[in-house]
Structures are given as structure tokens and as C-alpha cells.
Design a protein around this motif. Sequence first.
Motif, PDB file in Angstrom:
ATOM      1  N   ALA A   1      50.561  41.277  32.490  1.00 21.97           N
ATOM      2  CA  ALA A   1      49.716  41.981  31.682  1.00 21.97           C
ATOM      3  C   ALA A   1      48.399  41.481  31.557  1.00 21.97           C
ATOM      4  O   ALA A   1      47.964  40.148  31.728  1.00 21.97           O
ATOM      5  N   GLY A   2      47.497  42.307  31.021  1.00 26.52           N
ATOM      6  CA  GLY A   2      46.179  42.029  30.794  1.00 26.52           C
ATOM      7  C   GLY A   2      45.269  41.644  31.905  1.00 26.52           C
ATOM      8  O   GLY A   2      44.592  40.723  31.933  1.00 26.52           O
ATOM      9  N   LEU A   3      45.393  42.474  32.986  1.00 27.69           N
ATOM     10  CA  LEU A   3      44.807  41.977  34.404  1.00 27.69           C
ATOM     11  C   LEU A   3      43.244  41.881  34.035  1.00 27.69           C
ATOM     12  O   LEU A   3      42.600  42.991  33.337  1.00 27.69           O
ATOM     13  N   PRO A   4      42.455  41.154  34.803  1.00 26.72           N
ATOM     14  CA  PRO A   4      40.811  41.087  34.488  1.00 26.72           C
ATOM     15  C   PRO A   4      40.275  42.241  35.012  1.00 26.72           C
ATOM     16  O   PRO A   4      40.748  42.915  36.097  1.00 26.72           O
ATOM     17  N   PRO A   5      39.083  42.621  34.446  1.00 28.52           N
ATOM     18  CA  PRO A   5      38.349  43.729  35.091  1.00 28.52           C
ATOM     19  C   PRO A   5      38.093  43.485  36.762  1.00 28.52           C
ATOM     20  O   PRO A   5      38.068  44.767  37.509  1.00 28.52           O
TER      21      PRO A   5
ATOM     22  N   ILE B   1      50.110  47.267  47.339  1.00 24.96           N
ATOM     23  CA  ILE B   1      49.976  45.622  46.817  1.00 24.96           C
ATOM     24  C   ILE B   1      48.941  45.628  45.705  1.00 24.96           C
ATOM     25  O   ILE B   1      49.399  44.805  44.945  1.00 24.96           O
ATOM     26  N   VAL B   2      48.093  46.760  45.333  1.00 25.30           N
ATOM     27  CA  VAL B   2      47.287  46.556  44.238  1.00 25.30           C
ATOM     28  C   VAL B   2      48.184  47.533  43.106  1.00 25.30           C
ATOM     29  O   VAL B   2      47.764  47.466  41.834  1.00 25.30           O
ATOM     30  N   LEU B   3      48.992  48.552  43.363  1.00 29.15           N
ATOM     31  CA  LEU B   3      49.589  49.085  42.454  1.00 29.15           C
ATOM     32  C   LEU B   3      50.985  48.415  41.803  1.00 29.15           C
ATOM     33  O   LEU B   3      51.091  48.697  40.630  1.00 29.15           O
ATOM     34  N   THR B   4      51.367  47.543  42.448  1.00 30.70           N
ATOM     35  CA  THR B   4      52.648  46.903  41.946  1.00 30.70           C
ATOM     36  C   THR B   4      52.485  46.041  40.673  1.00 30.70           C
ATOM     37  O   THR B   4      53.183  46.437  39.637  1.00 30.70           O
ATOM     38  N   PRO B   5      51.327  45.319  40.644  1.00 29.33           N
ATOM     39  CA  PRO B   5      51.063  44.485  39.261  1.00 29.33           C
ATOM     40  C   PRO B   5      50.881  45.535  38.244  1.00 29.33           C
ATOM     41  O   PRO B   5      51.127  44.976  37.115  1.00 29.33           O
ATOM     42  N   LEU B   6      50.449  46.527  38.298  1.00 30.23           N
ATOM     43  CA  LEU B   6      49.834  47.608  37.520  1.00 30.23           C
ATOM     44  C   LEU B   6      51.241  48.143  36.885  1.00 30.23           C
ATOM     45  O   LEU B   6      51.454  48.629  35.561  1.00 30.23           O
ATOM     46  N   LEU B   7      52.402  48.061  37.567  1.00 32.22           N
ATOM     47  CA  LEU B   7      53.689  48.629  37.191  1.00 32.22           C
ATOM     48  C   LEU B   7      54.628  47.880  36.674  1.00 32.22           C
ATOM     49  O   LEU B   7      55.457  47.891  35.805  1.00 32.22           O
TER      50      LEU B   7
END
Length: 307
Positions: free
Chosen positions: A117-121, A104-110
Motif C-alpha cells: 500500500a502507498g506506493l511512491p510516485p 509486473i507493474v499491475l500486480t502490486p496495484l492489485l
Amino acid sequence: MSRVRSTDAVLLLVAAVWGSSYLAAKSATSALPVLVVLFARYGVSAVACAALVLSRRRTRRFTGDELRAGTVLGLTQAAVLVLETYGVAHTSAGNAGLLISLTIVLTPLLDRRSGTAGLPPRYFAATGVCLLAVALLVSGSGFHQPRSGDLLILAAALVRAAHVALVGRLTARRPVRPLHVTTVQTAVGTVLFAVPAAGSLSALGGLGASGWAQLLHLALFCSVFAFLAQTWAVQRSSASRASLLLGTEPVWAVAVGIGIGGEHLGVATALGAALMVAGTYWGQAVERAHRAAGAEETPRPAVPANA
């Protein structure tokens, strides 16, 4: 209201079925070689999907996009299930269900398409919570070298995230039908595992009713039913609501592992489970809000979406 409730019930059922797949896979691999389990799961799924396609007289033909997408996704999906099935054979069903939720959290990074793009801190803070949860889950009763099964499930989560991102790229703005793509995927998996499993297929002859029930559950419910039910429900609900309900999969995995499989959670594992669920939900919420904000700022293209 009744339609919303029925849709939510179907999505929860899908999450529960997927959550039960880890214990079913663990039970099946205790009686059969992993490659035989995978071949049987794919083979039965392929037959069921093909029967559904053939039952639709007007839409039997596969398009070029469906064949291409199904072939590529069949290869990546097979890689996920190899890692996942070998992994669950060497760890607990609950751990497997929790660790795979890292997808769930790895998919947006890939997935570097527009809006991710440019996900917040805050998103990376949620990812950090998930990584802490991983450390607690693989430690068991004390910190030690992770079990091989845990490492394989972590690898499966990474490949699964890449697979999910690839699904978006291969099906975006293309007139592909989920059932047809799934049929090609299951056919590809069946072919891939046929040769390496051939030498051990005789083991299926000595499989009892319980073993066949596990295989049929994996093939018909965890694969065919869950995918089609998910597609049906998502079309009648919002993406946010659907992802929230489907995100309960690791909770069901732990519940099934404890309630049916007789597994036990230590203090560290229980804390890791809580952090994993909290971290994935937090990350999911941050990513969803970020994507929605990006969609509002980006003007819609003049070309229709189905062009």
C-alpha cells in the motif's frame, strides 16, 4: 559461487522457456483451434503432475488448503491462458511477450496486503513509461486502432496480475505444496476445456510431429518444468535476484520471435520494447525497495510464520 551460478542459470532457463511459449502457442493455434490447444496443454500437464505426485509415496494425499487453493487458482489461471492464447493467435509472439510483462507493474496495484500500500510516485512514473510502451507496441508502423490480439493480451496481463495477487492470498501462511496445488490447477483446467474442445478433438489425429512438439513444449516445459524449476531456484536465491532474472522473459520472447519466428521490429515497436523492459524493471525495483522498507518498519508478529 558455483551454486549461485547454477541457480541463476536455471532462472534464466525458466525465463527463456516462458519467453518461447508465445511463439509455440502461436504456431500451435495456427494448426489447431485454440480450445483444443488449451485442452491438450492442460491434459498433458495434469498427467505429468499426477505422475510426479504418485511417485512420492509419503506425500500423495492432498490437504484441504491445497484443494481449495488449486481449484480457485485453476479457474483464474484458465482465464489467463484463454485470453493469452487467443491473443497471441492474433498478434506477434514478441508483442505478446512484451505486453504480458505489464503484469509486473499491475500486480502490486492489485495486491493490497501489507507492504504494497502507498506506493511512491516513482512507481506510477514507471507505470506511465510502460503505458507509453504499450501505445508504441500496438501502433506498429503508425498509430491506429489496436489489434484484437493486443487487446486480449492486455486483458490477460490484468487477469494474470489478479491471479498472482490471489496466489499470495491463498497460500500465505498455509502449508501448501506447489506441486500439489499445480496438479489441482491443471486438473481443473483440463475439466474446464474438455467440453468446449470435445467437438474439435479429431483435429489432434491429423497433427504432425511439429504440432505435437509445440503442444508438448507448452505442457511439459512451459508449464510443468518451468514452475517446478522456478520453485527450486527461488528457494536457493533471493527474491530480488530471482525476480530480476525472471523479468528477462519479454526479452527472450522478442529474441525467439525474431530469431526463430522470423518476426520483424519496426522503429516504433523497437522503442516500445525498450521502454517496456525499462519501465517494468524500474517499477519492479521501486516496489521491491518500498516493500523492504515497510518490512523494516513493521514489527514481526509473535506467531510463527508457519502457524
